[in-house]
Design a protein around this motif. Structure first.
Motif, PDB file in Angstrom:
ATOM      1  N   SER A 167      56.081  42.985  78.522  1.00 15.46           N
ATOM      2  CA  SER A 167      55.323  43.298  79.728  1.00 15.46           C
ATOM      3  C   SER A 167      53.858  42.932  79.576  1.00 15.46           C
ATOM      4  O   SER A 167      53.225  42.403  80.504  1.00 15.46           O
ATOM      5  N   GLU A 168      53.303  43.192  78.398  1.00 16.02           N
ATOM      6  CA  GLU A 168      51.899  42.838  78.150  1.00 16.02           C
ATOM      7  C   GLU A 168      51.688  41.326  78.158  1.00 16.02           C
ATOM      8  O   GLU A 168      50.670  40.831  78.640  1.00 16.02           O
ATOM      9  N   LEU A 169      52.664  40.590  77.647  1.00 12.21           N
ATOM     10  CA  LEU A 169      52.558  39.137  77.648  1.00 12.21           C
ATOM     11  C   LEU A 169      52.543  38.585  79.069  1.00 12.21           C
ATOM     12  O   LEU A 169      51.807  37.646  79.385  1.00 12.21           O
ATOM     13  N   ARG A 170      53.357  39.179  79.935  1.00 16.12           N
ATOM     14  CA  ARG A 170      53.401  38.703  81.321  1.00 16.12           C
ATOM     15  C   ARG A 170      52.094  38.959  82.049  1.00 16.12           C
ATOM     16  O   ARG A 170      51.780  38.298  83.041  1.00 16.12           O
ATOM     17  N   ALA A 171      51.309  39.926  81.563  1.00 13.54           N
ATOM     18  CA  ALA A 171      50.049  40.279  82.228  1.00 13.54           C
ATOM     19  C   ALA A 171      48.887  39.391  81.796  1.00 13.54           C
ATOM     20  O   ALA A 171      47.795  39.474  82.364  1.00 13.54           O
ATOM     21  N   LEU A 172      49.108  38.518  80.794  1.00 11.53           N
ATOM     22  CA  LEU A 172      48.024  37.675  80.306  1.00 11.53           C
ATOM     23  C   LEU A 172      47.647  36.617  81.342  1.00 11.53           C
ATOM     24  O   LEU A 172      48.477  36.126  82.091  1.00 11.53           O
ATOM     25  N   ASP A 173      46.354  36.277  81.368  1.00  5.08           N
ATOM     26  CA  ASP A 173      45.897  35.212  82.252  1.00  5.08           C
ATOM     27  C   ASP A 173      46.444  33.854  81.811  1.00  5.08           C
ATOM     28  O   ASP A 173      46.752  32.998  82.627  1.00  5.08           O
ATOM     29  N   VAL A 174      46.525  33.652  80.498  1.00  9.82           N
ATOM     30  CA  VAL A 174      47.048  32.409  79.939  1.00  9.82           C
ATOM     31  C   VAL A 174      48.507  32.631  79.567  1.00  9.82           C
ATOM     32  O   VAL A 174      48.848  33.645  78.959  1.00  9.82           O
ATOM     33  N   PRO A 175      49.420  31.711  79.930  1.00 12.64           N
ATOM     34  CA  PRO A 175      50.830  31.881  79.551  1.00 12.64           C
ATOM     35  C   PRO A 175      50.991  32.107  78.063  1.00 12.64           C
ATOM     36  O   PRO A 175      50.425  31.381  77.245  1.00 12.64           O
ATOM     37  N   ALA A 176      51.761  33.131  77.707  1.00 12.19           N
ATOM     38  CA  ALA A 176      51.900  33.508  76.295  1.00 12.19           C
ATOM     39  C   ALA A 176      52.489  32.398  75.459  1.00 12.19           C
ATOM     40  O   ALA A 176      52.242  32.319  74.258  1.00 12.19           O
ATOM     41  N   GLY A 177      53.279  31.524  76.059  1.00 11.08           N
ATOM     42  CA  GLY A 177      53.857  30.420  75.308  1.00 11.08           C
ATOM     43  C   GLY A 177      52.849  29.370  74.906  1.00 11.08           C
ATOM     44  O   GLY A 177      53.123  28.525  74.052  1.00 11.08           O
ATOM     45  N   GLN A 178      51.648  29.394  75.516  1.00  8.27           N
ATOM     46  CA  GLN A 178      50.615  28.410  75.207  1.00  8.27           C
ATOM     47  C   GLN A 178      49.551  28.956  74.258  1.00  8.27           C
ATOM     48  O   GLN A 178      48.696  28.209  73.804  1.00  8.27           O
ATOM     49  N   VAL A 179      49.568  30.251  73.988  1.00  4.25           N
ATOM     50  CA  VAL A 179      48.587  30.859  73.089  1.00  4.25           C
ATOM     51  C   VAL A 179      49.200  30.932  71.692  1.00  4.25           C
ATOM     52  O   VAL A 179      50.193  31.617  71.480  1.00  4.25           O
ATOM     53  N   ARG A 180      48.592  30.223  70.742  1.00  4.39           N
ATOM     54  CA  ARG A 180      49.157  30.165  69.393  1.00  4.39           C
ATOM     55  C   ARG A 180      48.243  30.859  68.389  1.00  4.39           C
ATOM     56  O   ARG A 180      47.030  30.757  68.479  1.00  4.39           O
ATOM     57  N   HIS A 181      48.887  31.536  67.444  1.00  2.00           N
ATOM     58  CA  HIS A 181      48.164  32.220  66.381  1.00  2.00           C
ATOM     59  C   HIS A 181      48.814  31.876  65.042  1.00  2.00           C
ATOM     60  O   HIS A 181      49.999  31.552  64.974  1.00  2.00           O
ATOM     61  N   PRO A 182      48.040  31.963  63.943  1.00  2.00           N
ATOM     62  CA  PRO A 182      48.596  31.611  62.630  1.00  2.00           C
ATOM     63  C   PRO A 182      49.635  32.624  62.157  1.00  2.00           C
ATOM     64  O   PRO A 182      49.476  33.824  62.354  1.00  2.00           O
ATOM     65  N   ALA A 183      50.692  32.108  61.550  1.00  2.00           N
ATOM     66  CA  ALA A 183      51.697  32.942  60.891  1.00  2.00           C
ATOM     67  C   ALA A 183      51.889  32.399  59.484  1.00  2.00           C
ATOM     68  O   ALA A 183      52.013  31.187  59.289  1.00  2.00           O
ATOM     69  N   VAL A 184      51.900  33.280  58.500  1.00  2.48           N
ATOM     70  CA  VAL A 184      51.988  32.879  57.096  1.00  2.48           C
ATOM     71  C   VAL A 184      53.429  33.024  56.622  1.00  2.48           C
ATOM     72  O   VAL A 184      54.046  34.069  56.810  1.00  2.48           O
ATOM     73  N   PHE A 185      53.994  31.956  56.035  1.00  2.22           N
ATOM     74  CA  PHE A 185      55.361  32.035  55.537  1.00  2.22           C
ATOM     75  C   PHE A 185      55.454  31.598  54.086  1.00  2.22           C
ATOM     76  O   PHE A 185      56.514  31.207  53.612  1.00  2.22           O
TER      77      PHE A 185
END
Length: 249
Positions: A215-233
């Motif tokens: 629900s919080e993702l849907r409320a973002l101004d920028v589509p959540a699929g376009q906002v990228r953050h680092p993930a460590v693997f």
């Protein structure tokens, strides 16, 4: 989705996730393989983990990727996923991600003396508005669809325009306007070994309350699929410079 005996289409790329589930590294592997594909490209995911059959369809809905078919035989699931976007050009070759071997980092050089600044010196805060073509280049580069050399050539042009504007305005301290950077976090994360940029939607299996998170993702101004953050693997290392090209240019 009902199971079928075989896929109707041939995948561009296939990989085996083994026993990993979506909350334990499988989504990172999926992202590494699907990002370099053009829109409409086909990815086959193989898995022996039963929960993936429940979690992967939800991930596809969140990311707008299409789950075309599922084959289940001999305790192995095979999922055919079409990457979101327009159908790919069949004549276009599919680029494969190239693993980067970590190396030992050398000591940093000593800082050099900085020139004195005039009283009330004028400079930008860092980020400068980017042309639309620069934004498109950033997104294509982050997702692995634009080669490094082509991206840097495009960014160099954007920096030239940014510097010229500052010179005309009489700015004392010239910057590159952070034209090459998607964000302060992804800029560094995207250059480190064993650190991968993933859309926020890929974090869904890791949160305590997936419904609230969605629900919080849907409320973002920028589509959540376009906002990228680092993930460590894996163990973080650096095998290439972070900003040498920017500095030299």
């Amino acid at each position: 989705m009902d199971y079928v005996s075989q896929h109707q289409e041939t995948p561009d790329v296939t990989f085996d996730g083994g026993p990993l589930d979506c909350g334990n590294g499988l989504l990172l592997l999926i992202r590494r393989h699907i990002d370099p594909l053009p829109p409409g490209g086909l990815l086959e995911i193989r898995s022996t983990e039963p929960t993936v059959a429940d979690d992967l369809p939800a991930w596809c809905r969140m990311t707008k990727n299409g789950l075309l078919s599922v084959v289940h035989a001999d305790a192995v699931w095979r999922f055919m996923v079409r990457k979101a976007g327009q159908t790919a050009d069949p004549s276009r070759p599919i680029d494969q991600p190239t693993p980067v071997a970590p190396t030992t980092e050398s000591p940093l050089p000593q800082p050099v003396p900085a020139p004195a600044l005039p009283p009330l010196a004028v400079m930008g805060i860092g980020s400068w508005p980017r042309p639309r073509w620069m934004l498109e280049a950033i997104h294509a580069h982050v997702s692995g669809q634009l080669a490094e050399s082509a991206f840097q050539e495009t960014a160099d042009d954007a920096v030239r325009l940014c510097v010229q504007s500052q010179q005309r305005a009489g700015v004392d301290v010239i910057t590159d306007g952070e034209q090459r950077r998607d964000s302060y976090a992804s800029f560094v994360g995207g250059l480190l070994d064993n650190c991968q940029l993933i859309p926020i939607t890929d974090l869904l299996p890791y949160v305590d309350d997936p419904v609230k998170f969605e629900s919080e993702l849907r409320a973002l101004d920028v589509p959540a699929g376009q906002v990228r953050h680092p993930a460590v693997f894996g163990r973080i290392a650096r095998s290439r410079p972070l900003a040498v090209h920017e500095f030299n240019f």
